[in-house]
Enzyme design. Structure first.
Site, PDB file in Angstrom:
ATOM      1  N   GLN A   1     -22.088  26.018 -74.650  1.00 22.27           N
ATOM      2  CA  GLN A   1     -22.559  26.042 -73.250  1.00 22.27           C
ATOM      3  C   GLN A   1     -21.409  26.380 -72.294  1.00 22.27           C
ATOM      4  OE1 GLN A   1     -25.172  23.045 -71.767  1.00 22.27           O
ATOM      5  NE2 GLN A   1     -26.118  22.672 -73.709  1.00 22.27           N
TER       6      GLN A   1
ATOM      7  N   ILE B   1     -35.003  18.038 -70.243  1.00 23.21           N
ATOM      8  CA  ILE B   1     -36.381  18.280 -69.790  1.00 23.21           C
ATOM      9  C   ILE B   1     -37.070  19.174 -70.820  1.00 23.21           C
ATOM     10  CG2 ILE B   1     -37.809  19.101 -67.875  1.00 23.21           C
ATOM     11  CD1 ILE B   1     -35.820  16.881 -67.018  1.00 23.21           C
TER      12      ILE B   1
ATOM     13  N   SER C   1     -27.476  21.286 -63.373  1.00 18.89           N
ATOM     14  CA  SER C   1     -27.617  20.725 -64.726  1.00 18.89           C
ATOM     15  C   SER C   1     -26.560  19.648 -64.873  1.00 18.89           C
ATOM     16  CB  SER C   1     -27.367  21.842 -65.750  1.00 18.89           C
ATOM     17  OG  SER C   1     -27.219  21.311 -67.051  1.00 18.89           O
TER      18      SER C   1
ATOM     19  N   ASN D   1     -34.134  28.134 -58.806  1.00 17.99           N
ATOM     20  CA  ASN D   1     -34.367  27.509 -60.123  1.00 17.99           C
ATOM     21  C   ASN D   1     -34.100  28.470 -61.277  1.00 17.99           C
ATOM     22  OD1 ASN D   1     -35.885  25.618 -62.124  1.00 17.99           O
ATOM     23  ND2 ASN D   1     -36.960  27.583 -62.256  1.00 17.99           N
TER      24      ASN D   1
ATOM     25  N   TYR E   1     -22.746  28.726 -69.644  1.00 15.72           N
ATOM     26  CA  TYR E   1     -23.746  27.989 -68.861  1.00 15.72           C
ATOM     27  C   TYR E   1     -23.066  26.957 -67.951  1.00 15.72           C
ATOM     28  CZ  TYR E   1     -28.037  25.209 -68.137  1.00 15.72           C
ATOM     29  OH  TYR E   1     -29.112  24.545 -67.594  1.00 15.72           O
TER      30      TYR E   1
ATOM     31  N   LYS F   1     -23.036  26.698 -63.880  1.00 15.13           N
ATOM     32  CA  LYS F   1     -23.618  25.554 -63.155  1.00 15.13           C
ATOM     33  C   LYS F   1     -22.569  24.838 -62.307  1.00 15.13           C
ATOM     34  CE  LYS F   1     -27.905  25.988 -64.574  1.00 15.13           C
ATOM     35  NZ  LYS F   1     -29.028  26.257 -63.669  1.00 15.13           N
TER      36      LYS F   1
END
Ligand code: NAP
Length: 251
Positions: A151, A187, A141, A88, A154, A158
């Site tokens: 992003q 989230i 994600s 995680n 990121y 991912k």
């Protein structure tokens, strides 16, 4: 049967904390592995309160192989087995790609992608040697498929994580070890609070997400508990999107 031992990385707060709490409520032994030792210990205390028969908080920077090996050795010394790993731990610097430094690019890949490789390979070696199978989960994600200017690092990490999961699923399936990803939508956690606590962003989210609410860490934890359950034994190599229908929307 012995209690299952579940390691959740990056579980001192946010989604990882919620995932660990869901396993704790099922009566599993929970290991919180995080950057900050005292935050990890505090989170572990909350797991015992939530129902875990035992829990422990350990410092571990997942991007550092030596720390991952030490964390896993400590867990085996303490409990003798590992049944479930949840990869995680992750960061999202939110920097526009044209301002992104090579160092930030590298750190995102080191934590989000390389960290999961280190943890998975080390835990899988133990699981294979023990010969009783196991479950390995990867928190990806929606950014494994869609991205934006702030992003790029990121999303790359991912998307790579999704294929890392799929590759390990092919390698470990024959040993009774399944690998799957959970892709959270929006989230509310310390990572994203700065964005969703602004009223206009919260209002936008309600119009954009079909279930009309922001997700909770437990929404992700419940999906992880299912994928780690005996009922999910034939599910291997998939991403389960947990996003309230966000990515299904075409307008
Ligand atoms: P968060 O609130 O920032 O929590 C992340 C936790 O991971 C923190 O406790 C952090 O420690 C820890 N961590 C960071 N780097 C680490 C490292 N190198 N080794 C070990 N632990 C480390 O983030 P979150 O929102 O819960 O996100 C958790 C995961 O879900 C991430 O993989 C993220 O990409 C993914 N995700 C989140 C969302 C969302 O909307 N929140 C959506 C999709 C995917 P420190 O606090 O000490 O930095």
């Amino acid at each position: 049967m012995d209690k299952r031992v579940v390691i959740v990385t990056g579980a001192a707060r946010g989604i990882g904390h919620g995932i660990a709490a869901c396993f704790a409520r099922k009566g599993d032994i929970v290991v919180i592995a995080d950057l900050d030792a005292s935050a990890a210990e505090q989170s572990a205390g909350a797991m015992t309160a939530a129902g875990a028969p035992e829990s422990v908080g350990l410092r571990c920077d997942v991007s550092r192989r030596i720390e991952v090996e030490a964390m896993i050795e400590a867990v085996l010394a303490c409990f003798g087995r590992i049944d479930v790993l949840v990869n995680n731990a992750g960061i999202c610097p939110f920097v526009d790609v044209m301002q992104l430094t090579p160092e930030v690019w590298q750190r995102t890949l080191d934590v989000n992608l390389n960290g999961a490789f280190h943890c998975t390979q080390c835990v899988a070696r133990h699981m294979i040697e023990r010969g009783e199978g196991g479950r390995i989960l990867f928190i990806t994600s929606l950014a494994e498929n869609v991205t934006g200017p702030a992003q790029v690092d990121y999303g790359a990490s991912k998307a790579g994580l999704r294929m890392t999961m799929a590759g390990f699923a092919t390698a470990l399936g024959p040993h009774g070890i399944t690998c799957n990803a959970v892709a959270p939508g929006m989230i509310l956690t310390p990572m994203t609070a700065f964005h969703w606590e602004q009223p206009e962003n919260a209002a936008f989210l309600k119009t954009r997400v079909p279930v009309a609410r922001i997700g909770t860490p437990e929404d992700i934890g419940n999906a992880c508990v299912f994928l780690a359950s005996p009922e999910a034994a034939y599910i291997n190599g998939i991403t389960l999107r947990v996003d309230g229908g966000h990515q299904a929307v075409c307008y």
